[in-house]
Enzyme design. Structure first.
Site, PDB file in Angstrom:
ATOM      1  N   SER A 215       0.831  -1.191   0.000  1.00 30.52           N
ATOM      2  CA  SER A 215       0.000   0.000   0.000  1.00 30.52           C
ATOM      3  C   SER A 215       0.878   1.259   0.000  1.00 30.52           C
ATOM      4  O   SER A 215       1.747   1.390  -0.853  1.00 30.52           O
ATOM      5  CB  SER A 215      -0.953  -0.057   1.193  1.00 30.52           C
ATOM      6  OG  SER A 215      -2.013   0.847   1.043  1.00 30.52           O
ATOM      7  N   ASP A 441      -8.309  -4.516  -6.809  1.00 26.52           N
ATOM      8  CA  ASP A 441      -7.944  -3.827  -5.569  1.00 26.52           C
ATOM      9  C   ASP A 441      -8.627  -2.465  -5.527  1.00 26.52           C
ATOM     10  O   ASP A 441      -8.469  -1.653  -6.437  1.00 26.52           O
ATOM     11  CB  ASP A 441      -6.425  -3.673  -5.514  1.00 26.52           C
ATOM     12  CG  ASP A 441      -5.905  -3.068  -4.228  1.00 26.52           C
ATOM     13  OD1 ASP A 441      -6.714  -2.589  -3.404  1.00 26.52           O
ATOM     14  OD2 ASP A 441      -4.677  -3.077  -4.030  1.00 26.52           O
ATOM     15  N   HIS A 470      -6.497  -6.316  -0.689  1.00 35.02           N
ATOM     16  CA  HIS A 470      -5.544  -5.212  -0.636  1.00 35.02           C
ATOM     17  C   HIS A 470      -4.339  -5.720   0.142  1.00 35.02           C
ATOM     18  O   HIS A 470      -4.443  -6.017   1.320  1.00 35.02           O
ATOM     19  CB  HIS A 470      -6.167  -3.998   0.045  1.00 35.02           C
ATOM     20  CG  HIS A 470      -5.212  -2.844   0.156  1.00 35.02           C
ATOM     21  ND1 HIS A 470      -4.582  -2.309  -0.940  1.00 35.02           N
ATOM     22  CD2 HIS A 470      -4.755  -2.138   1.227  1.00 35.02           C
ATOM     23  CE1 HIS A 470      -3.802  -1.315  -0.554  1.00 35.02           C
ATOM     24  NE2 HIS A 470      -3.884  -1.207   0.748  1.00 35.02           N
TER      25      HIS A 470
END
Length: 543
Positions: A215, A441, A470
């Site tokens: 991320s 995602d 994710h």
């Protein structure tokens, strides 16, 4: 906090510290800072006292607030490590770990990730976790408004007439941060955190580091690689933030992808009408969602044991995490089914306390704003936001206004964004980087993985076609996890030469079951909050 103090701090911060918001970052060349005396301290390791992982060691590291003034004011970074146990000749050095956020703690990662891969590979690395500057157990722990997320909060939907309340709330938050933290806030960018990583490397005495980030951690890793390419040995980026998109535009992409995931959830629940009784088409399930939200506007639910009540804003926050992790879908569908068919609010209460109840303070929200609001020039005009976000909401109503108000402090942030944007990523001087990206995602949309691959010419992109987690590693998908393990073992990379080097299949959707409380919670209102390693937990950029 006194309102005049807020105003003075806000104005002085805008005029006096705007120049410190990262203007050197956008123009920094590779290894610009590699030879400088960073003024950081030493790592003195001691036991973390972790009974589950007794070998885990902890330390604090002094680093400069401002790397342009390495001998000026210092702050402390909390670091931990799980030392390599392989013979010295077979060890591969430190691997720094970051789960995203911006600002999430990485201290849980060494023990967890080392336990997910074969021991013959895990034993060859020193696994290094850390808390980003200003967050968690690092010092200071920045706190702007401990009660910012207390409920019930104003309704997210602008149709409910709460825009003025949210604008005042967001402006007040920005002012609170400026009042106490104007000396640190301009120095909490991704670049600053990347330099902290190099301070950790120096303190470890390692000529190079390995890195895994998910991320926002992909921005952190790629930024480190741009600043210090000669210090990178191996790098893995999982669920990728595109290197050129602005944070404002990234949030718009999220809105659209979260709508797709919510539609997918609704279709999934509709196929299980015999379990949930919400209707046999996705539109009926979404209508049930809207019905519950409307009811909570006039009849909020007690949030015990969390403080406050569950109104429409808290309800939305309970559901958006399904876009990160579809293992939440059975519980989400149960919440709707229980409420609509029996007016039973216990599943809602349990889900809220597991997924969305606020912590003791504002958590990593200061770090989130400090990075995102400072690294780009955000729109500062509410009229622009109102018009632009209404266009997005027309096709993506599930998440748009929730996400807008979460990011609204950037409209008022005292440390002006860098008009040049984030650090340009070129990949010059880097070894091959391994990239992982799912096509569905919602938090870091697929375009980001493609854009990062294009920015890093030597990289290899592994795509999970139809995948929606994710951060897609460590969910039991051998195609993905074995690729990661092979790279860490000896640098092996997928052999594909196209834009996508390897494709992996997605995990199967969860079984549609009605989630009843376990006996321990049968008479209680809520379950224990999720640990980072819980299958239903989500990590990384929380918006």
């Amino acid at each position: 906090m006194h309102s005049m103090r807020k105003v003075i701090a806000l104005l002085s911060a805008v005029t006096a510290v705007a120049a410190l918001s990262g203007t050197t970052a956008a123009s920094a060349s590779p290894d610009t800072f590699a030879a400088q005396d960073t003024g950081q301290g030493k790592l003195v390791w001691s036991s973390c006292g972790d009974t589950a992982t007794p070998a885990l060691q902890c330390a604090m590291l002094d680093v400069p607030v401002d790397y342009a003034d390495p001998h000026g004011r210092k702050i402390k970074i909390k670091v931990n490590r799980l030392p390599a146990t392989a013979p010295k000749s077979g060890q591969q050095g430190p691997i720094l770990l970051n789960p995203g956020g911006p600002g999430d703690s990485g201290l849980w990662m060494p023990a967890y990730i080392a336990g997910q891969i074969p021991q013959d590979v895990a034993s060859t690395y020193d696994w290094i976790g850390f808390d980003p500057r200003g967050t968690n157990a690092s010092e200071p722990h920045v706190l702007c408004d401990a009660h910012y997320f207390d409920g019930p909060r104003p309704d997210y939907q602008v149709s409910q007439g709460t825009s003025k309340a949210w604008l005042a709330k967001a402006a007040g938050y920005a002012a609170d941060c400026a009042a106490d933290w104007s000396w640190l806030m301009p120095h909490m960018t991704t670049v600053d955190n990347a330099r902290d990583m190099d301070s950790i490397r120096r303190a470890l005495g390692a000529p190079k580091i390995n890195f895994y980030g998910g991320s926002w951690g992909t921005s952190l890793g790629s930024t480190y690689g741009q600043l210090f390419p000669s210090r990178v040995r191996r790098m893995v980026l999982d669920s990728i933030v595109g290197p050129t998109i602005t944070w404002y535009d990234h949030n718009v992409l999220q809105d659209k992808e979260h709508q797709r995931r919510f539609d997918a959830f609704a279709d999934w629940a509709a196929k299980a009408d015999s379990v949930y009784h919400l209707g046999t088409d996705g539109a009926s399930v979404e209508k049930a969602y809207q019905q519950v939200e409307a009811d909570l506007r006039t009849h909020p639910v007690d949030a015990a044991p969390a403080a406050g009540r569950i109104g429409p804003a808290e309800f939305e926050d309970t559901f958006y995490g399904g876009g990160y992790n579809f293992l939440r879908w059975p519980r989400m569908a149960t919440v709707l089914s229980a409420y609509v068919t029996h007016h039973d609010t216990q599943p809602l209460n349990i889900a809220y306390n597991r997924y969305a109840a606020p912590g003791a303070d504002d958590g990593t929200f200061p770090a989130y704003n400090a990075a995102q609001c400072t690294e780009n020039a955000w729109p500062r005009d509410w009229e622009f936001w109102k018009e632009d976000q209404a266009k997005v909401n027309a096709s993506a109503p599930f998440y748009t206004y929730n996400n807008m108000w979460f990011n609204a402090a950037c409209m008022f942030w005292p440390h002006q964004g860098n008009t040049a944007g984030r650090l340009k990523i070129t990949g010059k001087g880097l070894p091959p980087v391994l990239l992982f990206q799912a096509t569905e995602d919602a938090a870091t949309p697929y375009e980001g993985g493609l854009a990062m691959h294009d920015a890093l010419p030597g990289s290899k992109l592994v795509v999970q076609n139809g995948g929606s987690f994710h951060e897609i590693l460590f969910h039991g998908n051998a195609c993905l996890d074995d690729t990661f393990t092979a790279y860490l073992r000896d640098g092996s990379l997928p052999e594909g030469r196209g834009r996508i080097a390897k494709t992996c299949a997605p995990e199967a959707a969860p079984d549609p079951v009605y989630v009843t409380p376990t006996p321990a919670f049968a008479g209680k209102a809520a379950a224990k909050p999720l640990a980072p390693t819980d299958p239903e937990a989500v990590h990384g950029v929380h918006r």
